[in-house]
Design an enzyme around this catalytic site. Structure first.
Site, mmCIF file in Angstrom:
data_model
loop_
_atom_site.group_PDB
_atom_site.id
_atom_site.type_symbol
_atom_site.label_atom_id
_atom_site.label_comp_id
_atom_site.label_asym_id
_atom_site.label_seq_id
_atom_site.Cartn_x
_atom_site.Cartn_y
_atom_site.Cartn_z
ATOM 1 N N TYR A 109 -7.135 8.030 -17.811
ATOM 2 C CA TYR A 109 -7.879 9.281 -17.634
ATOM 3 C C TYR A 109 -7.626 10.230 -18.798
ATOM 4 O O TYR A 109 -8.348 11.210 -18.965
ATOM 5 C CB TYR A 109 -7.493 9.935 -16.296
ATOM 6 C CG TYR A 109 -7.781 9.018 -15.125
ATOM 7 C CD1 TYR A 109 -9.078 8.882 -14.639
ATOM 8 C CD2 TYR A 109 -6.778 8.240 -14.547
ATOM 9 C CE1 TYR A 109 -9.363 8.005 -13.604
ATOM 10 C CE2 TYR A 109 -7.044 7.365 -13.507
ATOM 11 C CZ TYR A 109 -8.341 7.249 -13.041
ATOM 12 O OH TYR A 109 -8.616 6.374 -12.028
ATOM 13 N N LYS B 40 -2.650 -6.463 -9.086
ATOM 14 C CA LYS B 40 -2.893 -5.115 -8.568
ATOM 15 C C LYS B 40 -2.004 -4.915 -7.353
ATOM 16 O O LYS B 40 -2.098 -5.635 -6.362
ATOM 17 C CB LYS B 40 -4.361 -4.948 -8.202
ATOM 18 C CG LYS B 40 -4.655 -3.592 -7.602
ATOM 19 C CD LYS B 40 -6.128 -3.354 -7.421
ATOM 20 C CE LYS B 40 -6.367 -1.992 -6.776
ATOM 21 N NZ LYS B 40 -7.785 -1.737 -6.567
ATOM 22 N N GLU C 68 -0.885 -14.991 -9.836
ATOM 23 C CA GLU C 68 -2.226 -14.383 -9.755
ATOM 24 C C GLU C 68 -2.957 -14.473 -11.096
ATOM 25 O O GLU C 68 -4.146 -14.793 -11.160
ATOM 26 C CB GLU C 68 -2.113 -12.903 -9.342
ATOM 27 C CG GLU C 68 -1.740 -12.680 -7.880
ATOM 28 C CD GLU C 68 -2.925 -12.922 -6.938
ATOM 29 O OE1 GLU C 68 -4.013 -13.310 -7.409
ATOM 30 O OE2 GLU C 68 -2.757 -12.733 -5.719
ATOM 31 N N LYS D 123 -1.775 -3.256 -12.694
ATOM 32 C CA LYS D 123 -2.095 -1.928 -12.168
ATOM 33 C C LYS D 123 -1.199 -1.631 -10.977
ATOM 34 O O LYS D 123 -1.086 -2.484 -10.086
ATOM 35 C CB LYS D 123 -3.563 -1.929 -11.755
ATOM 36 C CG LYS D 123 -4.031 -0.671 -11.107
ATOM 37 C CD LYS D 123 -5.457 -0.828 -10.696
ATOM 38 C CE LYS D 123 -5.837 0.404 -9.913
ATOM 39 N NZ LYS D 123 -7.039 0.234 -9.150
HETATM 40 C C1 PBG Z 1 -10.208 0.102 -5.497
HETATM 41 C C2 PBG Z 1 -9.608 0.780 -6.670
HETATM 42 C C3 PBG Z 1 -8.530 1.663 -6.600
HETATM 43 C C4 PBG Z 1 -8.280 2.094 -7.900
HETATM 44 C C5 PBG Z 1 -9.205 1.470 -8.749
HETATM 45 N N1 PBG Z 1 -10.018 0.644 -7.963
HETATM 46 C C6 PBG Z 1 -7.790 2.183 -5.436
HETATM 47 C C7 PBG Z 1 -7.392 1.295 -4.357
HETATM 48 O O1 PBG Z 1 -7.175 0.086 -4.543
HETATM 49 O O2 PBG Z 1 -7.272 1.805 -3.249
HETATM 50 C C8 PBG Z 1 -7.200 3.069 -8.269
HETATM 51 C C9 PBG Z 1 -7.237 3.658 -9.618
HETATM 52 C C10 PBG Z 1 -6.384 4.847 -9.771
HETATM 53 O O3 PBG Z 1 -5.571 5.211 -8.903
HETATM 54 O O4 PBG Z 1 -6.523 5.490 -10.831
HETATM 55 N N2 PBG Z 1 -10.993 -0.984 -5.696
#
Ligand code: PBG
Length: 338
Positions: free
Chosen positions: A327, A209, A247, A262
């Protein structure tokens, strides 16, 4: 027109025995040779949940997405399930009075999130509920971990995450998805789940992430942006690819059943490297900012939104994603139905 009539200095028509265009000649041939296929079964629909009833609060930067009350979430989940979508990933949008520095609300058995999971599972037992494990929706600091003197504490956060995961499992979650990027969280959560008897609850780890600007609309939707600082001490540097493998391998060793990259589109190379390196299913999260970019350009008439959406999902799948959190899951499923 004669083959050599245009200009005596250029050759006539070439002898081309190999012509890739033959395999693109018509729709049927293109369908026959297509390498990547999308199916609603590989989609997971993220949704934002708020307290109340009959609530559908639009999210400015995510046209077509709403903060939904539980009853409306269940309605949307029914539609998703009817279209063949495999899972739903709810996120709670809490008011400030429910937030504190230790994310107390995250383990409230009667909290909004736990009630959402329960209602979804009782209405639609077959639809997978993939619940989010991270402190940010419940944190007055807007961080995924505990904050002390501006530092994000790792090990102290693990206990909170583990309690949160167990609480979600108790509510009926099928798969918990830690999105916090603390070190060691997958193993810690696995142990906690097993100790409580939840050996069948899976872990989908947000392994790679990145600290990304593409989460902006999501943070607006949950009002969860960090109050101070940024997330760069725990989320990954967008410049790094090999580190994503590190990771992922750690998470798999610790017991992750599935791993995630992500955001999605800006990280297709990372998805491919991971897909080639691991034996667990790989997920890609087509995040809020990616969704917003396509929607905004389409609203301005600058591109064909539907075609761009399909292309984005195909690209994620082609790169190696076995499943996509998106989405657009419902829109995509409808398009695929024809
Ligand atoms: C935080 C989390 C985030 C998203 C999913 N879980 C945002 C962040 O890390 O600040 C983002 C998902 C998206 O932008 O669609 N645990």
């Amino acid at each position: 027109m004669n083959s050599s009539s245009l200009n005596d200095n250029i050759p006539g028509f070439p002898n081309l025995p190999i012509r890739p265009r033959r395999n693109r000649r018509n729709k049927a041939i293109r369908a026959l040779v297509r390498e990547t296929r999308l199916s609603p079964e590989s989609f997971i629909l993220p949704v934002f949940v708020v307290d109340g009833e009959n609530q559908r609060i639009p999210i400015a930067a995510m046209p077509g997405c709403y903060r939904l009350s539980i009853d409306e979430t269940v309605k949307l989940a029914k539609e998703a399930h009817g279209l063949g979508i495999s899972g739903i990933a709810p996120f709670p949008a809490l008011t400030d009075d429910k937030k504190d520095s230790i994310a107390t609300e995250s383990t409230n058995p009667d909290g909004l999130y736990q009630r959402t999971i329960k209602e979804l599972k009782s209405a639609l037992p077959e639809l997978l509920v993939i619940s989010d494990v991270a402190m940010d929706p419940y944190s007055s600091d807007g961080h995924d971990g505990l904050v002390e003197d501006g530092q994000i504490l790792n090990d102290e956060t693990l206990e909170i995450l583990a309690c949160m995961a167990v609480s979600q499992a108790e509510a009926g979650s099928d798969i918990v998805a830690p999105s916090d990027m603390m070190d060691g969280r997958v193993g810690y959560i696995r142990d906690a789940l097993d100790l409580d008897g939840f050996t069948d609850v899976g872990i989908l780890s947000y392994s790679a992430k990145y600290a990304s600007a593409f989460y902006g609309p999501f943070r607006d939707a949950l009002d969860s942006a960090p109050k101070a600082g940024d997330k760069k001490t725990y989320q990954m540097d967008p410049a790094n690819g090999t580190e994503a493998l590190r990771e992922v391998f750690l998470d798999i060793e610790e017991g992750a059943d599935m791993v995630m990259v992500k955001p999605g589109l800006p990280y297709l190379d990372v998805i491919r490297r991971i897909k080639d390196a691991v034996e667990v299913p790989v997920a890609a999260y087509h995040v809020s900012g990616e969704y917003a970019m396509i929607k905004a350009a389409a609203e301005k008439g600058w591109l064909d939104g539907k075609a761009a959406m399909v292309e984005a999902h195909i690209a994620l799948k082609r790169a190696g994603a076995d499943m996509i959190l998106t989405y657009s899951a419902i829109d995509m499923a409808k398009i695929l139905q024809g």
